[in-house]
Design an enzyme around this catalytic site. Sequence first.
Site, PDB file in Angstrom:
ATOM      1  N   ASP A 156       0.833  -1.202   0.000  1.00  0.00           N
ATOM      2  CA  ASP A 156       0.000   0.000   0.000  1.00  0.00           C
ATOM      3  C   ASP A 156       0.872   1.259   0.000  1.00  0.00           C
ATOM      4  OD1 ASP A 156      -2.323   1.499   0.089  1.00  0.00           O
ATOM      5  OD2 ASP A 156      -2.568   1.334   2.250  1.00  0.00           O
ATOM      6  N   PHE A 201     -15.234  -6.308   1.641  1.00  0.00           N
ATOM      7  CA  PHE A 201     -15.236  -5.416   2.809  1.00  0.00           C
ATOM      8  C   PHE A 201     -14.348  -4.196   2.560  1.00  0.00           C
ATOM      9  CE2 PHE A 201     -13.391  -4.078   6.882  1.00  0.00           C
ATOM     10  CZ  PHE A 201     -14.529  -3.881   7.654  1.00  0.00           C
TER      11      PHE A 201
END
Length: 352
Positions: free
Chosen positions: A173, A238
């Site tokens: 990330d 999610f």
Amino acid sequence: MSGNGAAAAAAEREEFMAFFPQIVRDLTEGGLGHPEVGDAVARLKEVLEYNAPGGKCNRGLTVLAAFRELATPAQQDPESLRCALAVGWCIELFQAFFLVADDIMDASLTRRGQPCWYKKEGVGLDAINDAFLLESSVYRLLKKYCGERPYYLHLLELFLQTAYQTELGQMLDLLTAPISQVDLNRFSEQRYKAIVKYKTAFYSFYLPVAAAMYMTGIESKEEHDNAKAILLEMGEFFQIQDDYLDCFGDPALTGKVGTDIQDNKCSWLVVECLRRVTPEQRRVLEENYGRKEPEKVAKVKQLYETLGMRAAFQEYEESSYRRLQDLIAKHANQLPREIFLGLAHKIYKRQK
């Protein structure tokens, strides 16, 4: 959820929350016999009470629900249930460890409706050590509650492996979206799925169910692979939902102000947006994405609206739910489907 189901869920949450003071005592009372570390233990108590409760506790509650679903009546003695409660809180502390650190890295401002821990007066970057304390608390609790149990080593390895996977995901990330270096070419669907799988899905979905499986004697690789196939898909949904709520959610409901656009995040919205833009619209994105100025953030949000990202998400949500039902039908042969369906009902259509 039916009235009975809602009441049962509320009772389970109450039972779980009622165990938290015991967790704090377990982690801090030992220090009372060592006055030389008294100040540090007092700080740990403050860190625990600020960062561990306050969320939805879905991960911890999943351990409890899955344990009750999988355990035989003989396995549901009071001591075993206490172990399940403790392992549930281990995952909540694990989550708190990640979030305290993540908020520093992302320069976030709020979490669960209150200032991020590092933003509290007098805390600052000392929060890095507080995050380490939260992580080591997980292993102290596992030893205290499960050290004599046959599944102890399985749980230790599961938590260690999941920490590694989550940290790899966080690294992906950070590498994909370095602050102040906006390069939209880094944002691909393949990279996005890898970040989500490692950073979110393993610890949020597979870890709680796998822990309950080991605690009830389900150790086979085949069973765990079947559970993982379903739970990693759920974890991907999610996170996509989280990305959507970061931009379009109500901060009064989510408890946090979204910063994915400012933080140059490889979010589902920007990845999908890039698949739809004209060259002119891509230029707008390149000039405004990953910038802190409110007017630039507003331009990105306006582009999302123009490209119909709200409708794209609703469509994705429906197709993801159908795909999940197919996976449950295919893989939940030995495991009770209720574990997976219960989790799915908690997250689909959520507002926070």
